[in-house]
Design an enzyme around this catalytic site. Structure first.
Site, short mmCIF file in Angstrom:
data_model
loop_
_atom_site.label_atom_id
_atom_site.label_comp_id
_atom_site.label_asym_id
_atom_site.label_seq_id
_atom_site.Cartn_x
_atom_site.Cartn_y
_atom_site.Cartn_z
N ASP A 38 -17.58 -5.47 -3.57
CA ASP A 38 -17.91 -4.60 -2.97
C ASP A 38 -19.34 -4.06 -2.60
O ASP A 38 -20.20 -4.89 -3.49
CB ASP A 38 -17.30 -3.51 -3.86
CG ASP A 38 -17.00 -2.11 -2.97
OD1 ASP A 38 -17.21 -1.85 -1.58
OD2 ASP A 38 -16.61 -1.20 -3.57
N ASN A 40 -21.34 -4.29 0.43
CA ASN A 40 -21.87 -4.94 1.49
C ASN A 40 -22.49 -4.21 2.38
O ASN A 40 -23.64 -3.96 2.85
CB ASN A 40 -20.91 -5.92 2.28
CG ASN A 40 -20.60 -7.20 1.56
OD1 ASN A 40 -20.93 -7.29 0.41
ND2 ASN A 40 -19.35 -7.75 1.73
N GLY A 41 -21.58 -2.62 2.67
CA GLY A 41 -22.35 -1.67 3.49
C GLY A 41 -23.28 -1.16 2.97
O GLY A 41 -24.44 -0.95 3.74
N THR A 84 -5.28 -4.96 3.29
CA THR A 84 -4.32 -4.62 4.46
C THR A 84 -4.88 -3.15 4.87
O THR A 84 -4.38 -2.76 6.09
CB THR A 84 -2.95 -4.41 3.82
OG1 THR A 84 -3.00 -3.63 2.65
CG2 THR A 84 -2.35 -5.72 3.71
N ASN A 86 -7.92 -2.47 5.39
CA ASN A 86 -9.29 -2.72 6.02
C ASN A 86 -9.37 -2.77 7.68
O ASN A 86 -10.33 -2.58 8.30
CB ASN A 86 -10.19 -3.84 5.85
CG ASN A 86 -10.63 -3.94 4.25
OD1 ASN A 86 -10.79 -4.74 3.47
ND2 ASN A 86 -10.98 -2.55 3.79
N ARG A 89 -10.95 -0.06 9.52
CA ARG A 89 -12.37 0.07 9.96
C ARG A 89 -12.47 -0.19 11.40
O ARG A 89 -11.78 -0.63 12.28
CB ARG A 89 -13.08 -1.07 9.34
CG ARG A 89 -13.21 -0.85 7.63
CD ARG A 89 -14.03 -1.67 7.02
NE ARG A 89 -13.98 -1.28 5.50
CZ ARG A 89 -14.73 -1.75 4.59
NH1 ARG A 89 -15.70 -2.26 5.06
NH2 ARG A 89 -14.91 -1.23 3.41
N ARG A 212 -12.44 1.12 -9.80
CA ARG A 212 -10.91 1.19 -9.30
C ARG A 212 -10.51 -0.19 -8.82
O ARG A 212 -11.24 -1.20 -8.52
CB ARG A 212 -10.50 2.25 -8.19
CG ARG A 212 -11.37 1.99 -6.96
CD ARG A 212 -11.10 3.11 -5.91
NE ARG A 212 -12.09 3.10 -4.84
CZ ARG A 212 -13.10 3.88 -4.82
NH1 ARG A 212 -13.24 5.05 -5.61
NH2 ARG A 212 -14.08 3.77 -3.91
N SER A 214 -8.24 -0.93 -6.17
CA SER A 214 -7.94 -0.84 -4.83
C SER A 214 -6.92 -1.74 -4.29
O SER A 214 -7.15 -2.56 -3.26
CB SER A 214 -9.32 -1.16 -4.18
OG SER A 214 -10.42 -0.34 -4.28
N GLU A 225 -9.00 -8.07 -18.37
CA GLU A 225 -9.99 -7.19 -18.72
C GLU A 225 -11.05 -6.81 -17.37
O GLU A 225 -11.01 -7.85 -16.47
CB GLU A 225 -10.89 -7.97 -19.47
CG GLU A 225 -10.44 -8.55 -20.98
CD GLU A 225 -10.08 -7.46 -21.63
OE1 GLU A 225 -10.98 -6.54 -21.77
OE2 GLU A 225 -9.11 -7.57 -22.50
C1 FPP Z 1 -16.57 -4.50 0.75
O1 FPP Z 1 -18.01 -4.01 1.13
C2 FPP Z 1 -16.41 -5.83 1.25
C3 FPP Z 1 -15.67 -6.05 2.34
C4 FPP Z 1 -14.56 -5.31 2.74
C5 FPP Z 1 -15.57 -7.47 2.91
C6 FPP Z 1 -15.82 -8.40 1.91
C7 FPP Z 1 -16.39 -10.04 2.51
C8 FPP Z 1 -17.19 -10.77 2.31
C9 FPP Z 1 -18.14 -10.52 1.11
C10 FPP Z 1 -17.03 -11.70 3.28
C11 FPP Z 1 -16.12 -12.86 2.74
C12 FPP Z 1 -16.24 -14.11 3.58
C13 FPP Z 1 -15.37 -14.96 3.37
C14 FPP Z 1 -15.75 -16.19 4.20
C15 FPP Z 1 -14.15 -15.02 2.46
P1 FPP Z 1 -17.90 -2.78 1.72
O2 FPP Z 1 -18.15 -2.91 3.26
O3 FPP Z 1 -16.79 -1.90 1.41
O4 FPP Z 1 -18.98 -2.04 1.25
P2 FPP Z 1 -19.43 -0.32 1.20
O5 FPP Z 1 -18.52 -0.02 0.18
O6 FPP Z 1 -20.80 -0.15 0.81
O7 FPP Z 1 -19.42 0.24 2.59
#
Ligand code: FPP
Length: 262
Positions: A38, A40-41, A84, A86, A89, A212, A214, A225
């Site tokens: 979690d 990335n955004g 499921t 996502n 978005r 959580r 999720s 754990e």
């Molecule tokens: C949650 O961060 C991340 C995701 C919904 C996508 C995770 C996917 C990757 C790391 C790429 C995986 C790639 C492969 C090839 C398996 P978020 O976008 O919800 O972040 P935020 O909560 O900060 O908005």
């Protein structure tokens, strides 16, 4: 923290993670690690970038952690790549993620093969494009004969959905007279889950501060754990991963029973 626990004086950077982890007794190591990648955004926003840049960076982190797991002889690594939920978005972000999966398979399959990794996808197939599904199946087939780490990518996955699908499969078998309802026990149920054959999840890691599950691995994580960090997934490092493993090694797991008296 792990320096202290393992009794070493040198800095993390100077230590070889593999030789450090060798100090952890085998029966204290997780067999199955599951990760909610979690943040990335939030990482991208913090860098003044668009959200998808965070996912692209997240793939690089995934590669490093996957290689670390191979080096440390983790039996099963399961990552939550797309739930499921996502699909809610914005379409461009969904498309970007689907492209990332596709690119990952193109670019990383050889390395996975070299590392003897077996690949599996957890989740539903509907909603994914035909081209991506073909690529996923081909990748799974190509690595099926390997005998190393199992790498599960949960994509279009929800724990409740997985349990419902398993229940439907068993109900259909019961209706066809292939199985008696009273014969459905934990082993039978597990055998029709997406993770059939894997050991239960020992450790769930979630990055980025939320506490959580999720809808991730609801059945499999029954006695897992949990380890949480504020670090956003793109900034998560092998060193922090080993922190989590060492912390796990110190947990008392009772599985509903009592501590064993010495
Ligand atoms: C949650 O961060 C991340 C995701 C919904 C996508 C995770 C996917 C990757 C790391 C790429 C995986 C790639 C492969 C090839 C398996 P978020 O976008 O919800 O972040 P935020 O909560 O900060 O908005």
């Amino acid at each position: 923290m792990w320096k202290k626990i393992l009794g070493f004086g040198a800095s993390k950077e100077e230590q070889d993670l593999v030789s450090l982890y060798d100090k952890v007794p085998e029966d204290r190591r997780p067999r199955h690690v599951a990760i909610i990648m979690d943040g990335n955004g939030r990482w991208a926003e913090g860098q003044g970038l668009i959200r998808t840049a965070g996912h692209a960076q997240g793939v690089k982190t995934l590669e490093r952690i996957m290689e670390t797991c191979v080096d440390l002889h983790i039996e099963v690594l399961t990552v939550y790549a797309f739930s499921t939920e996502n699909w809610k978005r914005p379409r461009p972000e969904v498309d970007f993620l689907m492209n990332l999966f596709s690119e990952y398979l193109d670019k990383k399959i050889q390395k996975m093969d070299d590392n003897h990794v077996r690949l599996r996808f957890l989740g539903r197939e509907d909603g994914m494009s035909e081209a991506l599904l073909q690529k996923m199946h081909a990748a799974v087939d190509r690595l099926a004969g390997n005998d190393g780490m199992v790498f599960n990518i949960a994509a279009n996955y929800g724990g409740q959905d997985e349990i419902l699908r398993a229940a439907q499969t068993l109900a259909a078998r019961a209706k066809a007279g292939e199985i008696a309802p009273e014969d459905i026990d934990e082993d039978v149920f597990e055998s029709v889950l997406d993770t059939a054959g894997d050991p239960p999840v020992d450790l769930v890691i979630r990055t980025s501060g939320d506490l959580r599950l999720s809808n991730f691995l609801l059945w499999q994580a029954a006695y897992a754990e949990f380890w949480f960090t504020q670090t956003n997934w793109p900034d998560f490092t092998p060193e922090e991963f080993v922190d989590a493993l060492v912390d796990f090694a110190h947990r008392k797991r009772r599985f509903g029973g009592l501590d064993k008296k010495k």
